[in-house]
Design a protein around this motif. Sequence first.
Motif, short mmCIF file in Angstrom:
data_model
loop_
_atom_site.label_atom_id
_atom_site.label_comp_id
_atom_site.label_asym_id
_atom_site.label_seq_id
_atom_site.Cartn_x
_atom_site.Cartn_y
_atom_site.Cartn_z
N VAL A 17 38.72 88.80 43.82
CA VAL A 17 38.89 88.84 45.28
C VAL A 17 40.33 89.22 45.58
O VAL A 17 41.27 88.54 45.16
CB VAL A 17 38.55 87.48 45.91
N ARG A 18 40.47 90.30 46.33
CA ARG A 18 41.80 90.77 46.75
C ARG A 18 41.99 90.46 48.24
O ARG A 18 41.06 90.59 49.03
CB ARG A 18 41.94 92.26 46.49
N VAL A 19 43.19 90.03 48.61
CA VAL A 19 43.48 89.72 50.01
C VAL A 19 43.63 91.03 50.78
O VAL A 19 44.56 91.81 50.53
CB VAL A 19 44.75 88.86 50.15
N THR A 20 42.72 91.27 51.69
CA THR A 20 42.71 92.48 52.51
C THR A 20 42.67 92.07 53.99
O THR A 20 42.36 90.92 54.32
CB THR A 20 41.48 93.33 52.21
N PRO A 21 42.97 93.01 54.91
CA PRO A 21 42.84 92.67 56.33
C PRO A 21 41.44 92.21 56.70
O PRO A 21 41.28 91.33 57.56
CB PRO A 21 43.20 94.00 57.02
#
Length: 556
Positions: free
Chosen positions: A485-489
């Motif tokens: 899981v990557r932190v994205t807008p």
Amino acid sequence: MMATYLGFYDVPEGVDVGGRYDEEFAGILTRDALQFVAALQREFRDHIRYAMECRREVQRRYNSGELPGFDPATRLIREGDWACALVPPAVANRTVEITGPVERKMIINALNSGAKVFMADFEDALSPSWENLMRGQVNLRDAVNGTISFNDQARNRVYKLNDETAKLFVRPRGWHLPEDHILVDGAPVIGCLVDFGLYFFHNHAKFRATQGDCYGPFFYLPKIEHSREAKIWNRVFERAEKFAGIEKGSIRATVLIETLPAVFQMDEILYELRDHSIGLNCGRWDYIFSYVKTFQGHPDRLLPDRVQVGMTQHFMRSYSDLLIRTCHRRGVHAMGGMAAQIPIKDNPAANEAAVELVRKDKLREVRAGHDGTWAAHPGLIPPIMEVFTSNMGGKPNQIQMARREDAGNITEEDLLQRARGVRTMEGLRLNTRVGIQYLAAWLTGTGSVPLYNLMEDAATAEISRVQNWQWLKYGAVLDGEEVRVRVTPELFGRVVEEEMARIQMEVGLEKFKRGKFEEACRIFTRQCTSPELDDFLTLNAYNQIVARHPNTPSKI
């Protein structure tokens, strides 16, 4: 000659007061007091503007890949054999200091708390509305005069000062914050000059008369990044002492080392303030915020969850050890960090566990060599006091006691070592939940907010904001998830929506509707997702609480 009329402040030439008129405030905003503040503004505004531009220039260099470090040009100061002025006997013992906003009931309780010092805060623990700032000056004047009281009608109780009280220190705002309600020559006064100037003008004589020695008033100085800023404060103090006709060195101040650049300037800061200094303090929450802000252009320096960035991290422990060594070498107090825990009234077991964590943290501080520490709640004062007094050999401080031998070997690499730990979804959620709730309270006039058994102020809200921004900026990968899981807008947008629903559930629908949670959410979200990192959350949000009355003249 100008006559004054009911409802208008009598101001000197070139000064305008745009805040609401109040008879009690008029007793603070007298013509002479405003003249003193205006004189400080005119004398120091250009120096402060230059210092702020220097901050911006240094940050541009950090953003281009440069790292902070010790200044070769000031090596002789760091290696020199000099000392600050002797610590006044009245404040030799600072084992436990309690902090809080300049609210009337808070001031009384804090002065009566059993702590050695109460730091009355115009900065991170106070929402800087006109009402809060001016009411705070009234409250402090009454406290210094010994006449302060508070009638709590809800509890049918009157609060008054005890015969023995804590020593009073005052923390003005940082250099970066304006006071838009007071203009000098058409421009807002620098906020800290208002806070310092009004307090000093009205209280210096009475303070010194009632404190039992010839020293004071006492201050804490926040957000300093370089010794040039300490030099400005030293000149402000000298100007005030000359104005009042008191001895040079009467005013004493402790500087919070709460920015990463300042840790490399501690000797230089003490040197500039050597006639007025009584030490340095580990402002560890703001220090974490400053670490992220300083390294905003460095994707290899993402911090783990904020709950993991404690004093056991090597770069944090090195910062504390170097502060202790520096202060003791120069003959002044090395103050420890904040214990932000508050009593957990409905769960004795959880409360005792929290207090035990505080004891361990404070035992670490006193054994490291700290001379005192901070507490956010009166309930923590007895256990902290016991830890310090039982480990200091009956001395009021450890300035002249044996120091750790390894502290002298602290290097730039120690102070900049990358933090260890994980970044998690719960960390992102906690940042978001705390940041929005704190900002909602701040917008309604409350700057010190109990959340999840901790007392939160602007510093911890800033950590929440800049860490979210950092993770979004560089697409941080969260640990502990079943899939990557990557932190994205998009992810952050879902987290904000879910955490707003949780906040509504926790506070209740009616309180949620009455509060400023939606407005706080918009501001917090905008700052977390901005392409460029705003310097301060409160500087941006300040525009939302300014209530100038430009059509109301200060005088006729």
